[in-house]
Every structure is written in structure tokens, then in C-alpha cells.
Design a protein around this motif. Structure first.
Motif, PDB file in Angstrom:
ATOM      1  N   SER A 138       0.807  -1.209   0.000  1.00  0.00           N
ATOM      2  CA  SER A 138       0.000   0.000   0.000  1.00  0.00           C
ATOM      3  C   SER A 138       0.848   1.270   0.000  1.00  0.00           C
ATOM      4  O   SER A 138       0.335   2.348  -0.212  1.00  0.00           O
ATOM      5  N   MET A 139       2.142   1.134   0.235  1.00  0.00           N
ATOM      6  CA  MET A 139       3.016   2.297   0.271  1.00  0.00           C
ATOM      7  C   MET A 139       3.971   2.270  -0.914  1.00  0.00           C
ATOM      8  O   MET A 139       4.504   1.234  -1.263  1.00  0.00           O
ATOM      9  N   LEU A 140       4.143   3.411  -1.524  1.00  0.00           N
ATOM     10  CA  LEU A 140       5.118   3.520  -2.611  1.00  0.00           C
ATOM     11  C   LEU A 140       6.483   3.835  -2.018  1.00  0.00           C
ATOM     12  O   LEU A 140       6.611   4.705  -1.166  1.00  0.00           O
ATOM     13  N   SER A 141       7.485   3.137  -2.476  1.00  0.00           N
ATOM     14  CA  SER A 141       8.835   3.425  -2.004  1.00  0.00           C
ATOM     15  C   SER A 141       9.338   4.699  -2.679  1.00  0.00           C
ATOM     16  O   SER A 141       8.835   5.119  -3.723  1.00  0.00           O
ATOM     17  N   SER A 142      10.353   5.282  -2.064  1.00  0.00           N
ATOM     18  CA  SER A 142      10.923   6.491  -2.659  1.00  0.00           C
ATOM     19  C   SER A 142      11.564   6.155  -4.007  1.00  0.00           C
ATOM     20  O   SER A 142      11.610   7.003  -4.907  1.00  0.00           O
ATOM     21  N   HIS A 143      12.011   4.903  -4.167  1.00  0.00           N
ATOM     22  CA  HIS A 143      12.584   4.447  -5.434  1.00  0.00           C
ATOM     23  C   HIS A 143      11.525   4.506  -6.545  1.00  0.00           C
ATOM     24  O   HIS A 143      11.788   5.013  -7.636  1.00  0.00           O
ATOM     25  N   VAL A 144      10.325   4.008  -6.258  1.00  0.00           N
ATOM     26  CA  VAL A 144       9.241   4.012  -7.247  1.00  0.00           C
ATOM     27  C   VAL A 144       8.798   5.441  -7.535  1.00  0.00           C
ATOM     28  O   VAL A 144       8.588   5.820  -8.689  1.00  0.00           O
ATOM     29  N   ILE A 145       8.704   6.247  -6.495  1.00  0.00           N
ATOM     30  CA  ILE A 145       8.296   7.646  -6.682  1.00  0.00           C
ATOM     31  C   ILE A 145       9.325   8.381  -7.543  1.00  0.00           C
ATOM     32  O   ILE A 145       8.971   9.164  -8.427  1.00  0.00           O
ATOM     33  N   GLY A 146      10.608   8.104  -7.308  1.00  0.00           N
ATOM     34  CA  GLY A 146      11.659   8.708  -8.128  1.00  0.00           C
ATOM     35  C   GLY A 146      11.551   8.293  -9.582  1.00  0.00           C
ATOM     36  O   GLY A 146      11.716   9.122 -10.485  1.00  0.00           O
ATOM     37  N   HIS A 147      11.272   7.013  -9.821  1.00  0.00           N
ATOM     38  CA  HIS A 147      11.101   6.544 -11.194  1.00  0.00           C
ATOM     39  C   HIS A 147       9.889   7.192 -11.854  1.00  0.00           C
ATOM     40  O   HIS A 147       9.935   7.541 -13.041  1.00  0.00           O
ATOM     41  N   ILE A 148       8.803   7.328 -11.102  1.00  0.00           N
ATOM     42  CA  ILE A 148       7.609   7.992 -11.643  1.00  0.00           C
ATOM     43  C   ILE A 148       7.955   9.421 -12.049  1.00  0.00           C
ATOM     44  O   ILE A 148       7.583   9.878 -13.135  1.00  0.00           O
ATOM     45  N   ALA A 149       8.690  10.124 -11.184  1.00  0.00           N
ATOM     46  CA  ALA A 149       9.085  11.504 -11.499  1.00  0.00           C
ATOM     47  C   ALA A 149       9.959  11.546 -12.746  1.00  0.00           C
ATOM     48  O   ALA A 149       9.757  12.408 -13.621  1.00  0.00           O
ATOM     49  N   LEU A 150      10.904  10.617 -12.869  1.00  0.00           N
ATOM     50  CA  LEU A 150      11.767  10.591 -14.047  1.00  0.00           C
ATOM     51  C   LEU A 150      10.987  10.296 -15.327  1.00  0.00           C
ATOM     52  O   LEU A 150      11.241  10.913 -16.369  1.00  0.00           O
ATOM     53  N   VAL A 151      10.036   9.374 -15.253  1.00  0.00           N
ATOM     54  CA  VAL A 151       9.204   9.070 -16.430  1.00  0.00           C
ATOM     55  C   VAL A 151       8.398  10.308 -16.821  1.00  0.00           C
ATOM     56  O   VAL A 151       8.322  10.674 -17.996  1.00  0.00           O
ATOM     57  N   GLY A 152       7.799  10.971 -15.827  1.00  0.00           N
ATOM     58  CA  GLY A 152       7.005  12.164 -16.110  1.00  0.00           C
ATOM     59  C   GLY A 152       7.827  13.298 -16.685  1.00  0.00           C
ATOM     60  O   GLY A 152       7.440  13.946 -17.659  1.00  0.00           O
ATOM     61  N   ILE A 153       8.998  13.520 -16.107  1.00  0.00           N
ATOM     62  CA  ILE A 153       9.880  14.584 -16.598  1.00  0.00           C
ATOM     63  C   ILE A 153      10.392  14.241 -17.994  1.00  0.00           C
ATOM     64  O   ILE A 153      10.417  15.091 -18.885  1.00  0.00           O
ATOM     65  N   GLY A 154      10.779  12.989 -18.188  1.00  0.00           N
ATOM     66  CA  GLY A 154      11.283  12.569 -19.499  1.00  0.00           C
ATOM     67  C   GLY A 154      10.229  12.689 -20.586  1.00  0.00           C
ATOM     68  O   GLY A 154      10.502  13.206 -21.681  1.00  0.00           O
ATOM     69  N   ALA A 155       9.028  12.214 -20.296  1.00  0.00           N
ATOM     70  CA  ALA A 155       7.949  12.293 -21.290  1.00  0.00           C
ATOM     71  C   ALA A 155       7.589  13.745 -21.596  1.00  0.00           C
ATOM     72  O   ALA A 155       7.340  14.105 -22.751  1.00  0.00           O
ATOM     73  N   THR A 156       7.593  14.580 -20.570  1.00  0.00           N
ATOM     74  CA  THR A 156       7.278  15.998 -20.777  1.00  0.00           C
ATOM     75  C   THR A 156       8.378  16.670 -21.594  1.00  0.00           C
ATOM     76  O   THR A 156       8.094  17.497 -22.470  1.00  0.00           O
ATOM     77  N   ALA A 157       9.628  16.297 -21.347  1.00  0.00           N
ATOM     78  CA  ALA A 157      10.743  16.861 -22.124  1.00  0.00           C
ATOM     79  C   ALA A 157      10.654  16.456 -23.590  1.00  0.00           C
ATOM     80  O   ALA A 157      10.940  17.271 -24.482  1.00  0.00           O
ATOM     81  N   VAL A 158      10.252  15.214 -23.846  1.00  0.00           N
ATOM     82  CA  VAL A 158      10.069  14.776 -25.245  1.00  0.00           C
ATOM     83  C   VAL A 158       8.967  15.606 -25.902  1.00  0.00           C
ATOM     84  O   VAL A 158       9.101  16.046 -27.056  1.00  0.00           O
ATOM     85  N   MET A 159       7.874  15.819 -25.158  1.00  0.00           N
ATOM     86  CA  MET A 159       6.795  16.649 -25.695  1.00  0.00           C
ATOM     87  C   MET A 159       7.288  18.076 -25.967  1.00  0.00           C
ATOM     88  O   MET A 159       6.939  18.684 -26.982  1.00  0.00           O
ATOM     89  N   ASP A 160       8.130  18.599 -25.081  1.00  0.00           N
ATOM     90  CA  ASP A 160       8.671  19.945 -25.280  1.00  0.00           C
ATOM     91  C   ASP A 160       9.571  20.016 -26.515  1.00  0.00           C
ATOM     92  O   ASP A 160       9.564  21.020 -27.228  1.00  0.00           O
ATOM     93  N   ALA A 161      10.349  18.961 -26.752  1.00  0.00           N
ATOM     94  CA  ALA A 161      11.184  18.922 -27.959  1.00  0.00           C
ATOM     95  C   ALA A 161      10.304  18.947 -29.206  1.00  0.00           C
ATOM     96  O   ALA A 161      10.616  19.632 -30.188  1.00  0.00           O
ATOM     97  N   TRP A 162       9.208  18.216 -29.163  1.00  0.00           N
ATOM     98  CA  TRP A 162       8.259  18.208 -30.282  1.00  0.00           C
ATOM     99  C   TRP A 162       7.654  19.603 -30.477  1.00  0.00           C
ATOM    100  O   TRP A 162       7.553  20.097 -31.603  1.00  0.00           O
ATOM    101  N   LEU A 163       7.258  20.251 -29.376  1.00  0.00           N
ATOM    102  CA  LEU A 163       6.697  21.602 -29.467  1.00  0.00           C
ATOM    103  C   LEU A 163       7.724  22.581 -30.024  1.00  0.00           C
ATOM    104  O   LEU A 163       7.379  23.475 -30.802  1.00  0.00           O
TER     105      LEU A 163
END
Length: 144
Positions: A28-53
Motif C-alpha cells: 500500500s506504500m510507494l517506495s521512494s525508489h518508485v516515486i523517483g522513477h515515476i518523477a523521471l518518467v514524467g519529466i522525461g515524457a514531458t521533455a520529449v513533448m517539449d522537444a516536439w513543441l
């Protein structure tokens, strides 16, 4: 209102072992490792979108101004949700930075939603396991 059946509740609790309780807590608890990966995926995907823009803007296609996003968020703090034209609304201090921050936070939130739907295993498999591939492999297995 239905009364609580304490007998069945206490029986369930009494049947749990210490390892069962630890598994429930860990799942039921997310580890800081998983939260960090989620943040990296979100930042990476947003950066790809920014490159496209950026590419679209270089090709002359009108794109979003994140200053206007920041202006809208800035006005939310003041209690104003809707505007006839956000470009004509009163500018907000640091609206460009606020817009970019909001843009990336939304990207991270979408990554969190993706992991919530697909499960943390998606991060390990790097997106290779999806609902459609799971269903396909299940159908292939049934046909054998």
C-alpha cells in the motif's frame, strides 16, 4: 444502517501473520525508489513533448505559451477559474516559471496515473507489459 459484525472482522485480523501484515503495508506504500522513477518518467515524457513543441514552433506552427498557463494558475490562487481570454487577463508575477512548473508537474501526475493503472511492474519492464499484450499472450496460450 447495518451493524458491524465484529466476529468476522476479528477472525480475519486474528488469521493474519506478521509477514501478511508487512506485505499489506509494503503493497500500500510507494517506495521512494518508485516515486523517483515515476518523477523521471514524467519529466522525461514531458521533455520529449517539449522537444516536439520546439520543432513545431521552428516550423512555424503556433504552440502553447506556458506563460499563459502560469497566468491561469496564478489566477486560480485568487479564486478565478474561467476567463473570457486568458491572454487579456492581468499578468501574474513569475507566470512563465509557474507555467513551466505546472507543465512538468502535470507530466509527473500523468506518469503516476500510468503506474497506478499498469502497476509498478511497468517501471521495471519499461512499458513492455501492457493490457493489450497481456490479453494477446493470454489468448495465444489458450489456443495451444
Amino acid at each position: 444502517m447495518k451493524p458491524l459484525d465484529l466476529k468476522s472482522t476479528s477472525t480475519f485480523i486474528m488469521g493474519l501473520t506478521r509477514s501478511d501484515v508487512n506485505e499489506i503495508k509494503e503493497s500500500s506504500m510507494l517506495s521512494s525508489h518508485v516515486i523517483g522513477h515515476i518523477a523521471l518518467v514524467g519529466i522525461g515524457a514531458t521533455a520529449v513533448m517539449d522537444a516536439w513543441l520546439h520543432l513545431l514552433a521552428r516550423l512555424g506552427v503556433p504552440t502553447t505559451s506556458f506563460a499563459l498557463v502560469g497566468r491561469w494558475v496564478g489566477h486560480l490562487r485568487r479564486g478565478r477559474f474561467a476567463h473570457a481570454a486568458i491572454s487579456k487577463a492581468e499578468p501574474v508575477e513569475f507566470e512563465l516559471g509557474l507555467g513551466w512548473l505546472t507543465h512538468y508537474l502535470i507530466g509527473i501526475a500523468y506518469a503516476g496515473l500510468l503506474v497506478a493503472v499498469q502497476g509498478a511492474a511497468w517501471l521495471v519492464n519499461r512499458g513492455q507489459t501492457t493490457v493489450s499484450t497481456d490479453l494477446l499472450s493470454e489468448q495465444v496460450t489458450r489456443r495451444r
